[in-house]
Design a protein around this motif. Sequence first.
Motif, mmCIF file in Angstrom:
data_model
loop_
_atom_site.group_PDB
_atom_site.id
_atom_site.type_symbol
_atom_site.label_atom_id
_atom_site.label_comp_id
_atom_site.label_asym_id
_atom_site.label_seq_id
_atom_site.Cartn_x
_atom_site.Cartn_y
_atom_site.Cartn_z
ATOM 1 N N TYR A 193 4.208 1.089 2.083
ATOM 2 C CA TYR A 193 5.054 -0.088 1.842
ATOM 3 C C TYR A 193 6.455 0.339 1.384
ATOM 4 N N GLY B 84 4.290 -8.971 7.149
ATOM 5 C CA GLY B 84 3.470 -7.759 7.016
ATOM 6 C C GLY B 84 2.625 -7.624 8.274
ATOM 7 N N SER C 33 7.699 -14.076 4.496
ATOM 8 C CA SER C 33 6.998 -12.786 4.529
ATOM 9 C C SER C 33 5.481 -12.835 4.337
ATOM 10 N N PRO C 34 4.772 -13.637 5.138
ATOM 11 C CA PRO C 34 3.303 -13.603 5.062
ATOM 12 C C PRO C 34 2.771 -12.394 5.826
ATOM 13 N N ASN C 35 1.478 -12.282 5.882
ATOM 14 C CA ASN C 35 0.885 -11.123 6.536
ATOM 15 C C ASN C 35 0.109 -11.535 7.783
ATOM 16 N N HIS D 272 2.501 -17.917 -0.707
ATOM 17 C CA HIS D 272 3.672 -17.727 0.159
ATOM 18 C C HIS D 272 4.584 -18.948 0.150
ATOM 19 N N HIS E 284 10.185 -11.165 6.690
ATOM 20 C CA HIS E 284 9.725 -9.768 6.726
ATOM 21 C C HIS E 284 8.191 -9.763 6.721
ATOM 22 N N ASP F 54 15.483 -12.140 2.218
ATOM 23 C CA ASP F 54 14.156 -11.705 2.685
ATOM 24 C C ASP F 54 13.167 -12.677 2.047
ATOM 25 N N GLN G 101 5.495 -8.159 -7.791
ATOM 26 C CA GLN G 101 5.931 -6.968 -7.049
ATOM 27 C C GLN G 101 7.188 -6.353 -7.657
ATOM 28 N N TYR H 286 15.670 -10.447 -2.301
ATOM 29 C CA TYR H 286 14.240 -10.437 -1.970
ATOM 30 C C TYR H 286 13.552 -11.550 -2.751
ATOM 31 N N ASP I 159 10.033 -0.311 3.267
ATOM 32 C CA ASP I 159 11.110 -1.037 2.585
ATOM 33 C C ASP I 159 12.393 -0.205 2.510
ATOM 34 N N HIS J 70 7.455 -2.541 -7.664
ATOM 35 C CA HIS J 70 7.686 -2.016 -6.314
ATOM 36 C C HIS J 70 9.188 -2.022 -6.000
ATOM 37 N N PHE J 71 9.832 -3.170 -6.263
ATOM 38 C CA PHE J 71 11.256 -3.260 -5.930
ATOM 39 C C PHE J 71 12.115 -2.402 -6.857
ATOM 40 N N VAL K 193 10.458 -12.656 -3.562
ATOM 41 C CA VAL K 193 9.076 -12.169 -3.535
ATOM 42 C C VAL K 193 8.475 -12.328 -4.941
HETATM 43 N N1 ARG Z 1 4.226 -9.262 3.043
HETATM 44 C C1 ARG Z 1 4.401 -9.058 1.650
HETATM 45 C C2 ARG Z 1 3.320 -9.832 0.863
HETATM 46 O O1 ARG Z 1 2.748 -10.786 1.348
HETATM 47 C C3 ARG Z 1 5.759 -9.500 1.145
HETATM 48 C C4 ARG Z 1 6.929 -8.767 1.751
HETATM 49 C C5 ARG Z 1 8.189 -8.982 0.979
HETATM 50 N N2 ARG Z 1 9.357 -8.326 1.519
HETATM 51 C C6 ARG Z 1 9.616 -7.030 1.474
HETATM 52 N N3 ARG Z 1 10.700 -6.560 2.056
HETATM 53 N N4 ARG Z 1 8.803 -6.179 0.875
HETATM 54 O O2 ARG Z 1 3.056 -9.465 -0.262
#
Ligand code: ARG
Length: 599
Positions: A329, A167, A128-130, A139, A165, A125, A357, A351, A333, A360-361, A353
């Motif tokens: 979120y 956002g 993963s931008p938004n 990113h 992934h 994973d 975060q 992941y 996930d 979170h994970f 990332v």
């Molecule tokens: N879109 C999120 C960000 O920019 C990262 C996502 C990472 N992947 C996930 N499965 N949560 O912070």
Amino acid sequence: MPSIRLGLSKIVQDCFQAMGLPAELGVVTKSDRPDLCHFQCNGALPAAKSIKKNPREVANQLILLIQEKLSNEIRDEKIALAIAGPGFINFKFSEAYIGQIIDELKSDPLMGVEKRQHPRKVIVDFGSPNVAKSMHVGHLRSTILGDAIVRLYRHLGDDVVGDNHIGDWGTPMGMVICELEREMPGLPYFQPSNQGPFSKESPVSMADLERIYPVASKRFKEDPEFASKVLKVTDALQKGEPRFKALWLHFQQTTIKEDTEDYNQLNVHFDTWCGESFYEEKMPPLVEKLKASGAAKMSEGAWVIDLTQELGPEAPPLLLVKSGGGFLYHTSDLATIEYRVNELKAHLCIYVVDSRQSFHFKQVFAAAKLTGIAKSTELVHAGFGTMNGKDGKPFKTRDGGVLKLKDLIEQILNEARNRLKEMNLDTQYSPAELEDVAHKVGIATLKYADLKNNRTADYVFDLERFSQFEGGTGPYLLYATVRIKSILRKAREQGFEPASIVAPLGEVTEKARAERELMLKFLDYSDALNRAYQHIEPHHLCEYGLELSQAFNFFYKECHILKESDPVRRGSWLALCGLTHDCLVQLLGLLGILVPNRM
Ligand code: ARG
């Protein structure tokens, strides 16, 4: 071809076991005294201690056993064993054997690296931008690291899916819709009676989205009336309101198109783009299941999962459903994990990332284990540090704004073009070739500068330093690789071709030392790959590439290939050039770096 060190380890471990000693003590490592031997095993000391025997005696018995096994498998005259110090076992290869092993690497496409015996299904994973925000340098690390991880895991035989992934769901989408309505209330999407069909043409460009997003997010925080409208619109979007859905799709597609341009520049590609919206329909049934099983409990109007059992008495619960009923979120996930486990049959999910975060994970993984969503699937957060500017703060533009990835790439390409001009290559190459070389040099600069750091460390991005052709930089490795190609070309022009790699020179000279060091360096390649694989740390590959290039430069300085009068030695040296070249190309390929034809 199995790795030499692992092959030896296996034999030695079997011997430990045969003597009733713990097999894990039989691990063979690279020698820390390369002048004395090539590999060593230090396990006889702790083993002897555990059975209260003299370590040299134990080592002696082990040596007899190992020799017997070796004589069956490799022939003992090729590897001499000796006890050193209090009971270390040293392995010294004969010169002929070194020549033979290295020569065999030439015909092994994996160059001594063993593929996994049991390939796994691995989901990486990354990226993963938004949606509605253009990618920034934050990113970048995920993209570069994730891509290298995908390539390495695939190279070692795993079945890998690189998933972006993105956002693309939730409140931010509602914010952008509401702000757009303020700007352009006349759009058909804002007439409640209009049920479509709507134009295929997006009413907004990426620049519009980027402008709107921060304004919307600010207003959302400051204006309660706007905020409550955003929540309503988000809810309507999630319930499938066609006007909002059509608009959202434009946001999503516009962003993906824009991001893809950056990825193409970086030579990064994804197998799937299952963003948050992909899990939209999968969340409600999962939530219902968790409620029914009792894993999710009601708390102050919200649904939560208690994690104290997993994470300790102080651990806050995971918020699964907001008190108003919205998903978060965490929720998406968890649904993502469920899909990856049940539908994709993943053995491992990585992941890539930002380390920020990590909590979170931690929560999501704990909940996935606790609830049985991921029973045997391994979940790993391969977090990474921040890329800082020279001031030690997160990388910014000169005027203090967030630097867009696109602009950074442009800066790097410009720097590369300038360097090539300084080397006067612009006068020798066609504009198209010059641009191709500049692109490869620029991307190598960026990727190597990022990947060479320990993944979890923050680092300072210094464009000028990273663009140098000396030191541990991308351009240095590219230059070394290209130079070998030109050496081989020159040799061919003189009628010299690579031949068999033969035993290294037996003399005590710098020339012999340089040749031997280069040859022995190839024995470390598989270890570097395995280490990078095991710890999900591409920097081991960068380190190896640098060491190999340096070993080659020393060799090239000491061993005057084209002037060598002995044709056997000359052919062997040219073959060593070829092997170094192929190894560097393969290694750089794993880092996502392409090598130009010349530079
Ligand atoms: N879109 C999120 C960000 O920019 C990262 C996502 C990472 N992947 C996930 N499965 N949560 O912070």
